[in-house]
Design an enzyme around this catalytic site. Structure first.
Site, PDB file in Angstrom:
ATOM      1  N   ARG A  50       0.839  -1.144   0.088  1.00 46.18           N
ATOM      2  CA  ARG A  50       0.339   0.299  -0.102  1.00 46.18           C
ATOM      3  C   ARG A  50       0.879   1.287   0.475  1.00 46.18           C
ATOM      4  O   ARG A  50       0.304   2.730  -0.639  1.00 46.18           O
ATOM      5  CB  ARG A  50      -1.546  -0.138   0.938  1.00 46.18           C
ATOM      6  CG  ARG A  50      -1.716   0.816   0.721  1.00 46.18           C
ATOM      7  CD  ARG A  50      -3.087   0.847   2.578  1.00 46.18           C
ATOM      8  NE  ARG A  50      -2.746   0.834   3.836  1.00 46.18           N
ATOM      9  CZ  ARG A  50      -2.822   0.886   5.123  1.00 46.18           C
ATOM     10  NH1 ARG A  50      -4.716   0.229   4.449  1.00 46.18           N
ATOM     11  NH2 ARG A  50      -2.643   1.195   5.578  1.00 46.18           N
ATOM     12  N   ARG A  95      13.943  16.955   2.759  1.00 44.52           N
ATOM     13  CA  ARG A  95      14.791  18.158   2.855  1.00 44.52           C
ATOM     14  C   ARG A  95      14.374  18.617   1.039  1.00 44.52           C
ATOM     15  O   ARG A  95      14.957  18.324   0.325  1.00 44.52           O
ATOM     16  CB  ARG A  95      15.793  18.283   3.270  1.00 44.52           C
ATOM     17  CG  ARG A  95      16.179  19.171   3.477  1.00 44.52           C
ATOM     18  CD  ARG A  95      17.102  19.608   4.069  1.00 44.52           C
ATOM     19  NE  ARG A  95      18.926  18.519   3.901  1.00 44.52           N
ATOM     20  CZ  ARG A  95      19.807  17.872   4.151  1.00 44.52           C
ATOM     21  NH1 ARG A  95      19.739  18.200   5.678  1.00 44.52           N
ATOM     22  NH2 ARG A  95      20.649  17.462   3.867  1.00 44.52           N
ATOM     23  N   LYS A 149      -2.455   7.629   1.991  1.00 46.32           N
ATOM     24  CA  LYS A 149      -2.238   7.133   3.137  1.00 46.32           C
ATOM     25  C   LYS A 149      -2.041   8.458   3.651  1.00 46.32           C
ATOM     26  O   LYS A 149      -0.456   8.288   3.876  1.00 46.32           O
ATOM     27  CB  LYS A 149      -1.634   5.765   3.596  1.00 46.32           C
ATOM     28  CG  LYS A 149      -2.127   6.270   5.464  1.00 46.32           C
ATOM     29  CD  LYS A 149      -2.178   4.341   6.016  1.00 46.32           C
ATOM     30  CE  LYS A 149      -2.627   4.256   7.507  1.00 46.32           C
ATOM     31  NZ  LYS A 149      -4.121   4.647   7.724  1.00 46.32           N
ATOM     32  N   GLU A 182     -15.870   6.732   7.501  1.00 49.21           N
ATOM     33  CA  GLU A 182     -14.901   6.145   7.953  1.00 49.21           C
ATOM     34  C   GLU A 182     -15.133   6.897   9.505  1.00 49.21           C
ATOM     35  O   GLU A 182     -15.192   8.286   9.815  1.00 49.21           O
ATOM     36  CB  GLU A 182     -13.398   6.054   7.354  1.00 49.21           C
ATOM     37  CG  GLU A 182     -13.063   6.597   7.381  1.00 49.21           C
ATOM     38  CD  GLU A 182     -11.730   6.973   6.978  1.00 49.21           C
ATOM     39  OE1 GLU A 182     -11.154   5.496   6.593  1.00 49.21           O
ATOM     40  OE2 GLU A 182     -11.168   7.516   6.184  1.00 49.21           O
TER      41      GLU A 182
END
Length: 283
Positions: A50, A95, A149, A182
């Site tokens: 994922r 960075r 995510k 959710e």
């Protein structure tokens, strides 16, 4: 504690990333939360797959292969001698100079932490929790794909604030159209007439690893289950309700917006799923 940062190991006090990291500056990155049970990492490959799919979707070049990332997670667990616990894996753009241009960051950053987590007191897994529906809506899938995510959880945090202000540990987030999506960090299930129901992914929710595991368990146990469309009415009139997530695991819900679920106690199918999940993770 030893924390992995880009191939090196640091103790907790010295584990740092640059203030110019775009994950910190702009939330440009991804994360995974993974459980450790009995010295085994639960569904490691599924979590890393994922992560890599999310990275491909946002054009984030990871510095390790899938196999190397899995090995780094395993080494983090070994170095910390964890038999139980929680892994937080972060992949950021890295960075770069000020400004959101992702191509200004020459190298991404990977952080792996193995620690403890306790989202809810242990007693609540026996008694169940009250929840509310938040006025803060889940970001529409037409705006941002929930399968990514990402590090930016401000939308969820605002809903969590609503829950805490209402004296509840968790809140349900609705879709733009008003359907159940959710909770702030968990997926949600209800039981109605012996059927296990959970919102379908097209309502703008993250398909959690634990959620999918519960659906697989239900199929193996012969429990009718379905991904579908749910409204607040469905929550209010459910026979049982529970939440799932890597951090939360599986926790019963006893009321929604002060409407009692069932008899106000964790139901029999919820207990059956909790038992089946425990047997699975320690098998």
């Amino acid at each position: 504690m030893e924390i992995y940062i880009d191939g090196e190991w640091f103790d907790k006090e010295n584990a740092r990333v640059s203030v110019y990291d775009h994950g910190l500056l702009y939330g440009d990155g991804l994360f995974e939360g993974i459980r450790i049970y009995g010295g085994k990492i639960f569904k490691l490959k599924e979590h890393i797959l994922r992560l890599f799919e999310g990275a491909r979707a946002i054009r984030l070049e990871l510095n390790l292969s899938l196999e190397e990332t899995m090995a780094a997670v395993e080494e983090t667990v070994r170095r910390n001698n964890r038999k139980e616990g929680y892994i937080r894996l972060l992949a950021t753009r890295g960075r770069g100079p000020l400004g959101i241009d992702p191509f200004s960051c020459p190298r991404s950053t990977l952080v792996i932490i193995a620690d403890d987590i306790s989202l809810y007191p242990a007693t609540l897994y026996k008694t169940g929790i009250p929840i509310i529906t938040a006025s803060t809506r889940r970001l529409s899938a037409r705006i941002f794909d929930p399968r990514i995510k990402s590090l930016n959880y401000l939308n969820n945090i605002l809903a969590k604030i609503e829950a805490r202000d209402a004296g509840c540990p968790e809140a349900v987030m609705l879709s733009e159209e008003g359907y159940v999506a959710e909770c702030t960090g968990d997926n949600i299930f209800i039981v109605k007439d012996g059927h296990l129901l959970t919102p379908a992914s097209w309502h703008g929710l993250l398909e959690g690893i634990t959620r999918n595991t519960l659906l697989e368990l239900a199929e193996k146990k012969g429990i009718p289950s379905k991904e579908t469309t749910l409204t607040r009415f469905d929550l209010y009139t459910a026979d049982e309700c529970f939440l799932t997530g890597s951090g939360a695991e599986l926790i019963p819900v006893i009321s929604v917006d002060k409407r009692m679920i069932g008899d106000g106690k964790p139901g029999p199918l919820t207990a059956r799923m909790m038992k089946a999940f425990t047997e699975l993770i320690y098998s």
